[in-house]
Design an enzyme around this catalytic site. Structure first.
Site, mmCIF file in Angstrom:
data_model
loop_
_atom_site.group_PDB
_atom_site.id
_atom_site.type_symbol
_atom_site.label_atom_id
_atom_site.label_comp_id
_atom_site.label_asym_id
_atom_site.label_seq_id
_atom_site.Cartn_x
_atom_site.Cartn_y
_atom_site.Cartn_z
ATOM 1 N N HIS A 93 -4.405 1.492 12.795
ATOM 2 C CA HIS A 93 -3.527 2.038 11.760
ATOM 3 C C HIS A 93 -3.677 1.302 10.437
ATOM 4 O O HIS A 93 -2.789 0.588 9.996
ATOM 5 C CB HIS A 93 -2.083 2.012 12.240
ATOM 6 C CG HIS A 93 -1.905 2.762 13.535
ATOM 7 N ND1 HIS A 93 -0.916 2.493 14.439
ATOM 8 C CD2 HIS A 93 -2.638 3.763 14.086
ATOM 9 C CE1 HIS A 93 -1.034 3.302 15.479
ATOM 10 N NE2 HIS A 93 -2.067 4.082 15.290
ATOM 11 N N LEU A 94 -4.817 1.502 9.828
ATOM 12 C CA LEU A 94 -5.066 0.970 8.495
ATOM 13 C C LEU A 94 -4.493 1.961 7.487
ATOM 14 O O LEU A 94 -4.473 3.162 7.738
ATOM 15 C CB LEU A 94 -6.575 0.818 8.282
ATOM 16 C CG LEU A 94 -7.246 -0.169 9.248
ATOM 17 C CD1 LEU A 94 -8.629 0.310 9.628
ATOM 18 C CD2 LEU A 94 -7.308 -1.554 8.624
#
Lengths: 594, 455
Positions: free
Chosen positions: A521-522
């Site tokens: 989850h960048l």
């Protein structure tokens, strides 16, 4: 110059994941001709999800079958500006996808709406704690959209995804035992919540006992067979646990491939070109209008695809990379603190706690659903008073048992301190695998002035282009947030009757370590907002500088969220598409006038 | 895309020594799309569209298209014991197609099985059914093929049947004996019906739809034993194997026919191939795909009402009712019944331990007529190879059932098929490992990836 020039189309969509599929569907519904370019292979349940060959943990989770080919392109990483970045050559900390479906094919299915306060975080923090509460160097920002703006699009995304969950309030009325802290909804979830697995149920009871507010996690894993508004169908989840990293053979994990593309592929206005790697968005001489995109086709030919509208909807950091390579928006300069592309690059702050139980307690960790589980939000968003705690951000806490498969279980082995081989390892694994529960603090990561993305001056990818460089490290605010929330988990594990607990806490001064999986989850790097000095995109995800380019993805988040990002990405995609359809197409140009 | 039609039975034709084996195998299995009509002469647009509709109802594309080939350009192979024949090119190309056909010649070929040069067509062409087609439909069909289909130069391979078996003149005798004349066929269609909807249904089913070609049993001389509902209860009572699939009875049998299906069930099934009672597979998947899904609701209701009016051929069947005994046993962990363990391990994820499955995604096995068919081959076949529920216009999702041929022995397949045939109130006879071995041996070659759906 490209050697092949294609016939012009109304819109070109870069990337075949959720954002691209949603935009392509919406634009074709509006009568636009759409070409979707996806650099990876075409994928389907029939090929990549064919049972039983598809549920091969080694191939899927360790050889990363449906993930990015890092030998062609990757990123470079360093902890701080004074270091030299090195390429990310092996999949570890995060796992970017590749191929039709993108991250939407390999994801787990956790499908949240963003907490309303997270969308107006700067305003909220200032209002509650005063501006001085914001630490020096933290770029705390609002999104420029509110929950009420996005609600219809959260709702639409859930209906398309066939999301299972339990609401707390619908139109202000309490309707069920859903998340006490969740905002009111215009409609219930399209499917009832998935059943609790045993460990999650233990967690639910214990969390309730200590006064927290547990709820069933919203999951885009169908709890029953389902037909979405596009007429496409999903099968029901059977809790096999082969979600993350796999094409779901049961057709029950929502993906662009299962939930949207069947309704698009037969549309004569739509064309999908797989194995088409976009090199850059082309701009005209004024640098304010895109003329199309240049890509390499599967044979390696350079192709120019002219288009009136360019939708950049690849994965978060690919979007930022493409903007930098194409000259869309001013690159961020951390020294001068100017520019926006690459600014506010954020991650997610996840640590895992393990509780062990008596051998009479069977937790069946092989069972699981990628998106399901039980969570509490008592320490997420602005649901608690940060004043005395002195940090910004929070974490939902959950048991999201996604099925711990054989190799993963063997790697975990036993509690910390047990050997990773030999008879002691075997004994520890046998003694603990069936009798433990894992829970995550899935926290926020704030944006900082010295955490950013830019083009690497040294390393080039297989196409001769400078790689994207990540400059990232954990910061004190976020480490303290994690330590506080995880300390609260101890109350729950105690109430669960754990015989032993390992609290997964960040250590003060801890640095980002790319060698171990944390989360994919960048976010951020080309964020949305109301001020072009601090955002690359306006509130409709339109480039401030090149108005026929829209950039859709988690890149638009100004700071990291405690929730999984896909629900927000899908809602933003529908939100942006709605404004393209209702306003932009009638009168192309900037949707926000300054 | 299937490579070719397969021989399913061998038979001798009268005393003439001509084998007509396999000619029953005329179910369409190609997944070709009918192209949009090309530009047509002024004033005939409506007729072209009408003719296209008749072509859909008659499912011409199925046989007259090679795997991956241009629709109607011919080339689909039919493997017979004495050689292989190929469906002709029926695009209006003058040299290689039917471009030189006059309407009268076209009508004669379609309805009477006689080529332009006077030679007899193999009865793989369902002219005994097409004989019923009205002059108006034939006219529209002719206009469509001449004006709405682009000519494609494609010389179809010559038949490999060696002389003297390649001589077509003995087929004249077959036609005389078994194919009705147009006059007789149309007279039969003109028989009285209770209402015009039934009459329309009879026309579609017995005529262009040629449902009986698969669903009616054939005599040893390969003609369908009944061509209309007026010819007795063997009509549509279930046919012989086609590509290893057993076409079920379309009559009112409670367990093995359509007795428990409503008219609306049938309409929905023909439209999207998936209903609460079951899903299309095998040849029917294709029949829905390029045939019935394109018909109007009125025509689908006519077909359904007509089929619902057919009394059972087998009048001995007790009504099926759900029996929870084995489901309850599975719920409580008792897998001692023959095949129960394999069922739980390999089938129950989709079809559930209670056999009710998750329609319309995964079809129920409890009470499913295919499961209880006297001949177990379809069930054995689908367990071995799996199959695909194809996407349709109104139901764009396809679903793939995996095959278990590599994972389950003949014994295990026999066990699990026997379990499915017995559980939940199904009361069909068990099968043996020999049955499975026989079906396994006759399986068509696996389809390539090109045929895999994309969802």
């Amino acid at each position: 110059m490209a050697s092949i020039k294609m016939k012009s189309v109304d819109a070109v969509v870069i990337g075949g994941g959720w954002a691209g599929a949603i935009l392509a569907k919406e634009l074709t519904e509006a009568g636009q001709s759409v070409v979707m370019l996806e650099r990876g292979a075409d994928r389907s349940t029939a090929s990549d999800g064919a049972y039983p060959g598809s549920i091969d943990e080694l191939q899927a989770n360790f050889r990363h079958k449906i993930f990015q080919n890092l030998s062609k392109s990757s990123v470079t990483i360093r902890n701080s500006s004074d270091q030299t970045a090195l390429p990310y050559r092996q999949m570890a900390a995060f796992l970017p996808g590749e191929g039709v479906g993108g991250a939407g094919l390999h994801w787990s299915g956790v499908h949240f709406r963003m907490p309303p306060d997270d969308l107006i975080m700067r305003t909220k923090v200032k209002e509650k704690y005063g501006e001085k509460f914001i630490p020096e160097g933290m770029n705390l920002q609002d999104y420029g959209v509110t929950y009420d703006d996005l609600e219809p699009f959260f709702d639409k995304a859930e209906k398309v995804f066939g999301t299972s969950g339990e609401a707390y309030t619908v139109n202000g009325q309490v309707v069920g035992k859903g998340n006490f802290f969740a905002p009111s909804r215009s409609d219930n979830f399209p499917l009832p919540a998935l059943k609790d697995v045993y460990g999650a149920n233990m967690f639910r009871k214990a969390a309730e006992e200590v006064g927290f507010h547990p709820y069933a996690m919203p999951a885009a894993n169908a709890s029953a067979q389902y037909t979405n508004p596009y007429g496409v169908q999903m099968g029901p989840c059977n809790f096999c646990g082969y979600c993350s990293g796999y094409a779901c053979y049961m057709y029950s994990k929502a993906s662009p491939n299962v939930n949207i593309l069947p309704a698009l592929r037969n549309d004569p206005k739509f064309e999908l070109r797989a194995e088409s790697h976009v090199l850059r968005v082309e701009l005209d001489s004024t640098k304010t209008k895109a003329t199309g995109v240049t890509y390499l086709d599967r044979k390696g030919n350079e192709v120019f695809q002219p288009a009136e509208l360019v939708i950049v909807s690849a994965f978060q950091f690919h979007n930022v990379h493409l903007m930098l390579l194409s000259g869309i928006g001013k690159p961020y300069d951390p020294v001068a603190n100017e520019g926006v592309v690459g600014r506010n690059f954020v991650y997610q702050n996840v640590t895992t706690t393990t509780a062990w139980f008596d051998k009479s307690v069977y937790t069946n960790q092989f069972i699981g659903t990628g998106g399901g589980g039980v969570a509490f939000d008592d320490f997420n968003s602005e649901n608690f008073d940060h004043g005395p705690l002195g940090f910004i951000g929070g974490s939902p806490v959950w048991v999201n048992q996604a099925g711990i498969k054989g190799i993963a279980a063997a790697k975990i082995g036993g509690p910390p301190g047990t050997p990773h081989w030999g008879s002691a390892w075997k004994k520890a694994m046998v003694d603990t695998y069936q009798h433990s529960v894992r829970m995550d603090a899935h926290g926020t990561n704030m944006a900082y002035r010295d955490v950013y993305l830019d083009l690497d001056p040294t390393w080039k990818d297989a196409y001769g282009l400078p790689m994207l460089r990540m400059t990232f490290d954990w910061k004190d605010n976020d480490i303290r947030m994690n330590r506080y929330v995880v300390s609260q988990i101890a109350k729950v594990t105690k109430a669960m009757g754990a015989t032993d607990v390992h609290l997964g806490q960040r250590q003060p001064g801890e640095h980002f370590d790319t060698r171990f999986y944390q989360t994919t989850h960048l976010a951020g790097g080309a964020v949305m907002g109301d001020d072009p000095k601090t955002s690359a995109l306006n509130r409709y995800l339109q480039s401030w500088d090149v108005s026929n380019v829209f950039v859709i993805g988690a890149n638009a988040f100004p700071q990291g969220t405690g929730y999984n990002p896909t629900g927000m990405v899908a809602a933003l995609a529908y939100w942006s598409a709605h404004h393209i359809r209702t306003t932009y197409l009638k009168n192309p140009g900037p949707l926000v006038q300054l | 895309m299937r490579q070719r039609k397969r021989v399913t039975a061998a038979a001798l034709f009268g005393g003439l020594g001509i084998s007509l084996a396999g000619l029953s195998a005329i179910v369409p299995t190609a997944h070709a799309q009918v192209p949009a009509p090309a530009a047509s002469a002024p004033g005939t647009t409506g007729l072209v569209a009408q003719g296209e509709y008749v072509a859909r109802a008659s499912d011409c594309v199925a046989c007259h298209t090679a795997p991956g080939g241009t629709p109607f350009a011919g080339g689909l192979s039919f493997a017979l014991p004495m050689g292989t024949i190929y469906a002709p090119n029926i695009t209006p190309d003058a040299q290689t197609g039917i471009g030189k056909y006059t309407e009268a010649e076209f009508a004669r070929a379609v309805r009477e099985g006689v080529r332009r040069d006077g030679a007899s067509l193999y009865p793989a062409m369902p002219f005994p059914s097409y004989a019923r087609m009205t002059d108006a439909d034939i006219h529209a069909l002719y206009v469509y093929f001449m004006q709405g289909v682009k000519p494609v130069a494609n010389t179809v391979k010559a038949s490999t049947i060696p002389w003297p078996l390649s001589m077509r003149w003995p087929l004249i005798g077959w036609r005389m004996m078994f194919a009705p004349s147009v006059k007789d066929a149309q007279a039969k269609s003109a028989r009285p019906f209770a209402d015009p909807v039934l009459a329309r249904g009879a026309y579609l089913v017995e005529g262009p739809g040629h449902c009986g070609a698969c669903h009616t049993p054939r005599a040893i001389t390969m003609q369908e034993v009944a061509l209309t509902s007026a010819d007795g209860t063997r009509f549509l009572a279930g046919g012989g194997a086609v590509d290893g699939w057993i076409p079920t009875s379309l009559r009112g049998e409670n367990r093995t026919g359509l007795g428990r299906w409503s008219e609306d069930d049938l309409v929905e099934f023909l439209k999207v191939g998936r209903i609460r009672r079951g899903s299309a597979f095998g040849g029917m998947s294709d029949a829905v795909g390029h045939g019935t899904q394109h018909l109007t609701d009125e025509d689908l209701h006519a077909i359904a009402r007509y089929l619902k009016a057919l009394p059972p051929d087998d009048t001995t069947q007790t009504p099926w009712t759900y029996d929870a005994t084995l489901a309850t046993a599975l719920h409580s962990g008792d897998v001692s019944a023959r095949g129960a363990r394999t069922y739980v391990d390999s089938c129950a994820a989709c079809h559930r331990t209670d056999g009710q499955a998750y329609p319309t995604v995964f079809p129920p096995l409890a009470g499913n007529p295919v499961v209880m068919d006297k001949v177990p081959d379809s069930l054995i076949h689908i367990v071995l190879t799996g199959d695909i529920l194809r996407a349709t216009h109104d139901a764009p999702s396809a679903f793939v059932m995996p095959g278990f041929a590599d994972r389950l022995s003949d014994e295990k397949v026999a066990d699990v098929v026997s379990f499915i045939r017995k559980a939940w109130g199904n009361n069909a006879a068990p099968v043996t490992a020999q049955d499975v071995a026989r079906v396994r041996k006759a399986l068509p070659k696996a389809e390539g990836d090109a045929a895999l759906p994309l969802n």
